[in-house]
Design a protein around this motif. Sequence first.
Motif, PDB file in Angstrom:
ATOM      1  N   GLY A  13       0.663  -1.194   0.037  1.00 15.37           N
ATOM      2  CA  GLY A  13       0.051  -0.156  -0.162  1.00 15.37           C
ATOM      3  C   GLY A  13       0.667   1.315   0.150  1.00 15.37           C
ATOM      4  O   GLY A  13       0.298   2.120   0.197  1.00 15.37           O
ATOM      5  N   GLY A  14       2.193   1.143  -0.419  1.00 15.71           N
ATOM      6  CA  GLY A  14       2.947   2.357  -0.436  1.00 15.71           C
ATOM      7  C   GLY A  14       2.551   3.312  -1.569  1.00 15.71           C
ATOM      8  O   GLY A  14       1.694   2.934  -2.408  1.00 15.71           O
ATOM      9  N   ASN A  15       3.218   4.451  -1.539  1.00 17.18           N
ATOM     10  CA  ASN A  15       2.833   5.655  -2.519  1.00 17.18           C
ATOM     11  C   ASN A  15       3.673   5.292  -3.693  1.00 17.18           C
ATOM     12  O   ASN A  15       4.845   5.248  -3.557  1.00 17.18           O
ATOM     13  N   PRO A  16       3.030   5.051  -4.954  1.00 16.63           N
ATOM     14  CA  PRO A  16       3.758   4.820  -6.043  1.00 16.63           C
ATOM     15  C   PRO A  16       4.714   5.902  -6.557  1.00 16.63           C
ATOM     16  O   PRO A  16       5.635   5.614  -6.914  1.00 16.63           O
ATOM     17  N   ASP A  17       4.466   7.301  -5.895  1.00 15.64           N
ATOM     18  CA  ASP A  17       5.424   8.215  -6.204  1.00 15.64           C
ATOM     19  C   ASP A  17       6.923   8.015  -5.745  1.00 15.64           C
ATOM     20  O   ASP A  17       7.915   8.626  -5.991  1.00 15.64           O
ATOM     21  N   GLU A  18       6.773   6.932  -4.728  1.00 12.23           N
ATOM     22  CA  GLU A  18       8.213   6.780  -4.000  1.00 12.23           C
ATOM     23  C   GLU A  18       8.798   5.489  -4.454  1.00 12.23           C
ATOM     24  O   GLU A  18      10.068   5.669  -4.342  1.00 12.23           O
TER      25      GLU A  18
ATOM     26  N   LYS B 205       0.249   2.347 -13.918  1.00 15.82           N
ATOM     27  CA  LYS B 205       0.497   3.359 -15.142  1.00 15.82           C
ATOM     28  C   LYS B 205      -0.055   4.584 -15.187  1.00 15.82           C
ATOM     29  O   LYS B 205       0.514   5.429 -15.933  1.00 15.82           O
ATOM     30  N   ASN B 206      -1.044   5.067 -14.090  1.00 18.07           N
ATOM     31  CA  ASN B 206      -1.116   6.257 -13.930  1.00 18.07           C
ATOM     32  C   ASN B 206      -0.195   7.209 -13.398  1.00 18.07           C
ATOM     33  O   ASN B 206      -0.030   8.402 -13.489  1.00 18.07           O
ATOM     34  N   ASN B 207       1.008   6.436 -12.920  1.00 18.84           N
ATOM     35  CA  ASN B 207       2.133   7.351 -12.408  1.00 18.84           C
ATOM     36  C   ASN B 207       3.325   6.999 -13.189  1.00 18.84           C
ATOM     37  O   ASN B 207       4.554   7.377 -12.891  1.00 18.84           O
ATOM     38  N   ALA B 208       3.177   6.384 -14.176  1.00 21.60           N
ATOM     39  CA  ALA B 208       4.208   5.796 -15.017  1.00 21.60           C
ATOM     40  C   ALA B 208       4.713   6.469 -16.275  1.00 21.60           C
ATOM     41  O   ALA B 208       5.341   6.110 -17.139  1.00 21.60           O
ATOM     42  N   LYS B 209       4.066   7.462 -16.530  1.00 19.54           N
ATOM     43  CA  LYS B 209       4.308   8.448 -18.026  1.00 19.54           C
ATOM     44  C   LYS B 209       5.845   8.749 -18.031  1.00 19.54           C
ATOM     45  O   LYS B 209       6.236   8.709 -19.113  1.00 19.54           O
ATOM     46  N   PRO B 210       6.416   9.171 -16.852  1.00 17.88           N
ATOM     47  CA  PRO B 210       7.841   9.271 -17.116  1.00 17.88           C
ATOM     48  C   PRO B 210       8.599   8.116 -17.721  1.00 17.88           C
ATOM     49  O   PRO B 210       9.814   8.315 -18.123  1.00 17.88           O
ATOM     50  N   ALA B 211       7.973   6.873 -17.747  1.00 16.46           N
ATOM     51  CA  ALA B 211       8.745   5.656 -18.174  1.00 16.46           C
ATOM     52  C   ALA B 211       8.696   5.844 -19.813  1.00 16.46           C
ATOM     53  O   ALA B 211       9.280   4.891 -20.468  1.00 16.46           O
TER      54      ALA B 211
END
Length: 204
Positions: free
Chosen positions: A121-126, A154-160
């Motif tokens: 349940g960690g923060n994906p941004d981290e 995927k909502n946090n993965a655009k920088p990939a």
Amino acid sequence: MDWKSSYRSLGNAVLSELGPEGKAAIPTLIQMLGDKNHKPDEVSQVAGVAWLILPRMAPESIPPLICALTNQDTQVWCLAAGALGHIGSDAKAAIPFVKEKLKDKDPYVRVGAADIIGKLGGNPDEFVPTLIGTLPEVEWDYLNYALEVLVRYKNNAKPAVPVLLDILNKTPNSTNTTNTIVRSEVLSALREIDPEAAAKVGVK
């Protein structure tokens, strides 16, 4: 007949039924995570059974599993972290201990840590930035796992996207089996994260 295997299965079934009531067995099960009686590239059956049982003995098994994360034995760490991941957000107290592995020199350990933190349940941004930075380092036979974890967020993965495009550019579009697998897996992840970017690659 493999009597040891049969007794092991019986013990697994009994301890699973006992659940938290079998907490007296937890210290022994934690020790079993370090069992080394196995063939190369395999996990010990004894360690595997302990890994299966410990999550079912939560919440009593959570503190000992977190303590096991300080073990220098990679096998113990991986199995303990995996067990905590199966427990999920109820074991979120383990996140600070798992986050330490995001700085590990081994890219495979970093990917595994990102996977477990997400399950806790960690923060994906981290952890997603670390996961993205690790992609160029992993070998083709491990890439699918790394991408599977990435697509989960995927909502946090655009920088990939630039990283994935770079992997594609460096992987020839040929009949080579490895290249074919890599391109297929990367394109599949790209379609999930940025369909527009994937479509442009398809036009080329």
